[in-house]
Design a protein around this motif. Sequence first.
Motif, short mmCIF file in Angstrom:
data_model
loop_
_atom_site.label_atom_id
_atom_site.label_comp_id
_atom_site.label_asym_id
_atom_site.label_seq_id
_atom_site.Cartn_x
_atom_site.Cartn_y
_atom_site.Cartn_z
N GLY D 50 0.77 -1.18 -0.03
CA GLY D 50 -0.07 0.06 -0.04
C GLY D 50 0.97 1.31 0.02
O GLY D 50 0.23 2.35 0.07
N GLU D 51 2.11 1.20 -0.30
CA GLU D 51 2.85 2.29 0.03
C GLU D 51 2.61 2.98 -1.27
O GLU D 51 3.01 2.33 -2.41
CB GLU D 51 4.62 2.04 0.13
CG GLU D 51 5.45 3.15 0.14
CD GLU D 51 6.87 2.49 0.27
OE1 GLU D 51 7.97 3.30 0.58
OE2 GLU D 51 7.12 1.37 -0.02
N SER D 52 2.56 4.21 -1.31
CA SER D 52 2.59 5.06 -2.58
C SER D 52 3.70 6.08 -2.64
O SER D 52 4.25 6.58 -1.77
CB SER D 52 0.98 5.64 -2.63
OG SER D 52 1.33 6.81 -1.73
N ILE D 53 3.92 6.34 -3.89
CA ILE D 53 5.40 6.82 -4.30
C ILE D 53 5.11 7.90 -5.26
O ILE D 53 4.73 7.41 -6.72
CB ILE D 53 6.56 5.77 -4.50
CG1 ILE D 53 6.82 4.84 -3.12
CG2 ILE D 53 7.68 6.49 -4.87
CD1 ILE D 53 7.46 3.78 -3.74
N ILE D 310 1.69 8.18 -9.54
CA ILE D 310 1.85 7.68 -8.31
C ILE D 310 2.11 6.06 -8.47
O ILE D 310 1.38 5.57 -9.32
CB ILE D 310 0.79 7.67 -7.42
CG1 ILE D 310 0.62 9.54 -7.06
CG2 ILE D 310 0.78 7.21 -6.24
CD1 ILE D 310 1.49 9.87 -6.36
N ILE D 312 2.17 2.71 -6.73
CA ILE D 312 1.66 2.09 -5.33
C ILE D 312 2.05 0.61 -5.44
O ILE D 312 1.91 -0.38 -6.41
CB ILE D 312 0.17 1.94 -5.18
CG1 ILE D 312 -0.44 3.40 -5.47
CG2 ILE D 312 -0.26 1.45 -3.80
CD1 ILE D 312 -1.88 3.54 -5.40
#
Lengths: 313, 313, 313, 313
Positions: D50-53, D310, D312
């Motif tokens: 669930g990490e968004s970058i 983004i 994810i």
Amino acid sequence: MLSYATKAEMQSLFRSVSNWGRWGDNDERGTLNYLTTECAVAAAKLISTGESISCARNFPVDPGPENPTPALHHMVIGGDDPCAHGIPGMEVSLDFIGIAYHGLASSHIDALCHVFVDGKMYNGIDATEVRSTGARRNSIMCAKDGIVGRGVLLDIPRLRGTEFVDPTKPVTADELSAAEKSQDMRVGEGDIVLISVGRDAHRAQHPPKPGEATTLAGLHPDCIPWLHAREVSVLGSDAVHDPVPSPAPIENWPIPVHMCGLAAMGMHLLDNLYFVDLEAACVRAKRWKFFFTLSPLRIARGTGSPINPIAIL
Amino acid sequence: MLSYATKAEMQSLFRSVSNWGRWGDNDERGTLNYLTTECAVAAAKLISTGESISCARNFPVDPGPENPTPALHHMVIGGDDPCAHGIPGMEVSLDFIGIAYHGLASSHIDALCHVFVDGKMYNGIDATEVRSTGARRNSIMCAKDGIVGRGVLLDIPRLRGTEFVDPTKPVTADELSAAEKSQDMRVGEGDIVLISVGRDAHRAQHPPKPGEATTLAGLHPDCIPWLHAREVSVLGSDAVHDPVPSPAPIENWPIPVHMCGLAAMGMHLLDNLYFVDLEAACVRAKRWKFFFTLSPLRIARGTGSPINPIAIL
Amino acid sequence: MLSYATKAEMQSLFRSVSNWGRWGDNDERGTLNYLTTECAVAAAKLISTGESISCARNFPVDPGPENPTPALHHMVIGGDDPCAHGIPGMEVSLDFIGIAYHGLASSHIDALCHVFVDGKMYNGIDATEVRSTGARRNSIMCAKDGIVGRGVLLDIPRLRGTEFVDPTKPVTADELSAAEKSQDMRVGEGDIVLISVGRDAHRAQHPPKPGEATTLAGLHPDCIPWLHAREVSVLGSDAVHDPVPSPAPIENWPIPVHMCGLAAMGMHLLDNLYFVDLEAACVRAKRWKFFFTLSPLRIARGTGSPINPIAIL
Amino acid sequence: MLSYATKAEMQSLFRSVSNWGRWGDNDERGTLNYLTTECAVAAAKLISTGESISCARNFPVDPGPENPTPALHHMVIGGDDPCAHGIPGMEVSLDFIGIAYHGLASSHIDALCHVFVDGKMYNGIDATEVRSTGARRNSIMCAKDGIVGRGVLLDIPRLRGTEFVDPTKPVTADELSAAEKSQDMRVGEGDIVLISVGRDAHRAQHPPKPGEATTLAGLHPDCIPWLHAREVSVLGSDAVHDPVPSPAPIENWPIPVHMCGLAAMGMHLLDNLYFVDLEAACVRAKRWKFFFTLSPLRIARGTGSPINPIAIL
């Protein structure tokens, strides 16, 4: 005799006032050619009190019915962060301005590339010479050294004995002649003619309501041959010369003064000037002619410029 | 005698040339108070040939070492879509301009709110009066009716017998006096003084290279008391008055002419003018004084304005 | 029980929903802290058809009653001059956009620095941290990595059995609860809550007339504690959350949802979204929860950003 | 076999990868047609942590060699004048942004109308359809509902065992294949392919000097048929795909990837992305494929948009 009511009549008028080729096939100055250095010298002799008066409105940042796309005025650095440059002792403020200056709100000059008729601008140049990257011909740069000459103010409300010109009753050529006489002068070659329709007095009494269509008083097309015959160099108005909306629309000729003035005659137009202060000064001085000067920003390929013209009495 | 080398000396100089309170506590015109209508009348008598000459550079849209944040010039409607308004017969082109006009590229006037010293601007007004929403005090509006007077061009390269002023050798007060004499005139009250450092000749020989720090010639701080004593109304330069970079940096006083001129004296500055055409005309006419006029855009709360000043010989 | 009608009640409400200090004294994310990576993972499981739907309006270049300062869209190079760069074979077009994105026309996100109450923004930071040079605290950069989670659409017109919310009858907390139930879901921690007032259906039936004051439906202040209790992360609307104008004005509290949401709760707001397509898709899919994502432009020191949020079913 | 060194070879390549007519004569989506809802569904299954970058750079307001026309970020109302609206209790700050987003500084998407080859853009549409008033065909609006799918990052510096791609040694198709293998994946239909050249590592070691010509690493033209064969939907880079300057210039083909990608294939390009954070996350996660989404601003007639894509994980 033209009634200036039909497309055919307007086409005929357009041809009759055309200056295409008059000053050479490559000319881009149009009726500025009438405005010689002699005109400037003669105009200088009109300076007597030295009072200078702005004929411009404020930079139009406030939205409104006449200003649907307001100008931008942004601070880049304000007094709350004056040391932003980071140089010890350097404390400054600075700002940014942005404007699409054509329209009904900004005091500006129209370059000869601003209006086309049947795809052509002044001197027969094709509209496509005004590209997405700017005007390759007939840009405002022809006036880069400033416009300097005799300004004459024709105060039509004063002539009519009203506060302002009724937007449904355009100014006629006969009125221009009558105004001259009543103001004891005669418009001649090279003059910068300013025609007041009392826009601000009108606005004061009829403030533009949000829901109301804009109305601005202007000139009847029969003023066009008059301006041509008098060899006027530049035409200014406190409105936009052409009535908005036209009380007598002509098929396919929505803005006759712009179309004939810019495209046929090559006469630069000054739109949305401010004459309230100037009118008062003229009345005080009992004369309506004065030294007049304006200088566009040197916008290469520009279709005009915001301006602040100055009358000096 | 001040050497103008230390912070203490600059503070002393600042106080000695301060006009705070001189024209009243609410004055926002500063040395424009010297520029009376009489000055304009006298200047008008200098108009002899009627030749008008722009003293501005072109609107600076091209990026470069001296123009890191170029002005915007965008067409809104070009000649490829002139009927975009959708009104039958309406064929137009129009454009948008945008500019943060301070800096080294644009010909502009600095309002008195542009520079602060120790948090104060001209007449002791606090910097915080210049808010994110604009300058509430000392804006350019004090010059809205135009600046009209006698312009005098002090041509320092001509005095030095060089093509341009060496950026490491600032112009001194003695040179201002010598230039006057050699040009057979004397700067006096209300004059608009234009000091040429030959920026364009310098640029022609030393075109700014991308990697090179910008250098611009300017004035030695000892010119400041000279300008004060002569009661100059407005100061113009083809560069920015203060040398860039300073060949003799003073602690916390990065731009002495701006700091003393704007904040202490209340003297409006004209930056980045263009003198090549004017210089040539002056040499031809054998005189360096002329009618000079400029009018800022009427930017309410503005810190200055782009300008196109006009000299008329 | 508060009636949310007086200044004192609003102050009390403000304190009761305040998250100041909740996530540390230096926190700038506010209720984005509710939106964990677990929320994103859970939301991803809602993707079933893969249909993506924009929740944004078009870039608002057209002036109108709801758009007094239109966005700019200018070509820099168009297809009539594609070789303007002068590099052989390089044929391009390119454009410029400009926008002051707050207001009633642009789909945008409000950063926590957008609104102050008594001179303070979220987490007790002083308004003066938002300088003329940008926001030093609470800028939009806290959301630079995008906002990703479960979106839930509360369709109030559907609940009311009308086409749109009557601007004089704000949405209440009870209606939020009722909408949940009727749509078979429950708003929970970290949800991105989108509340439709049917703005576009309202506009279709009541197109904004030039002279008419803008009306936009919104939330009753009693929704604020509901949103706080549910630990909503982000709130979106097709209007601007606060009714325009307020049908029940509160002294000194013109925009309660903005004031409590941004300044007290630290809840980012999405204004002027477009729900017509999303609503139709939700009805088709018989569900009103979905994967939802938006990413602001990375505007350092920005007070928000124009956005184009995407719902994925 | 083409060497991709001559104009004739490039013309041949252009024809061989052309998708003109492939999805109909009126298609404006090009290779976005590969990016089906099934792709989005499949990509969603890649969301695990669930990490968004963010893959975008900051809004580029600072001038520099790679940013000759910086973006504008101006406060309209700052915290020093929050009550400027004059509504009791209304305290806000707001700002303006402006950008010509193409070039080397801004993270943006190129619409299919951005580049022409011999006067034609994707699907054979004439360049003149991009007028001074905007793009009537192939605008960015085809992507208005967002671009959602599987992103794959090909980390070329990692493959080469260097910190960055040497600008004089473009990435080849063989390297794309090798990178796939080393990263244990295979690029397939509809993938959004991100190719890292390590621009930021390069910049860290070789900060752009003011006087130095910009260099950016990019792709060899032989990558073009590879991308075509793999049916890539969108191509992204931390630089601009085409090397700057080209180490092997081809007559009249200055930017082969742009020319073949946009105009022949109809493949949208993402320029100037930021991969430093994403690369680190991929290394940590030991995978280089992820859910990827971006949504352009809905600029009607736009040639692209600034973006903040983004990833994810």
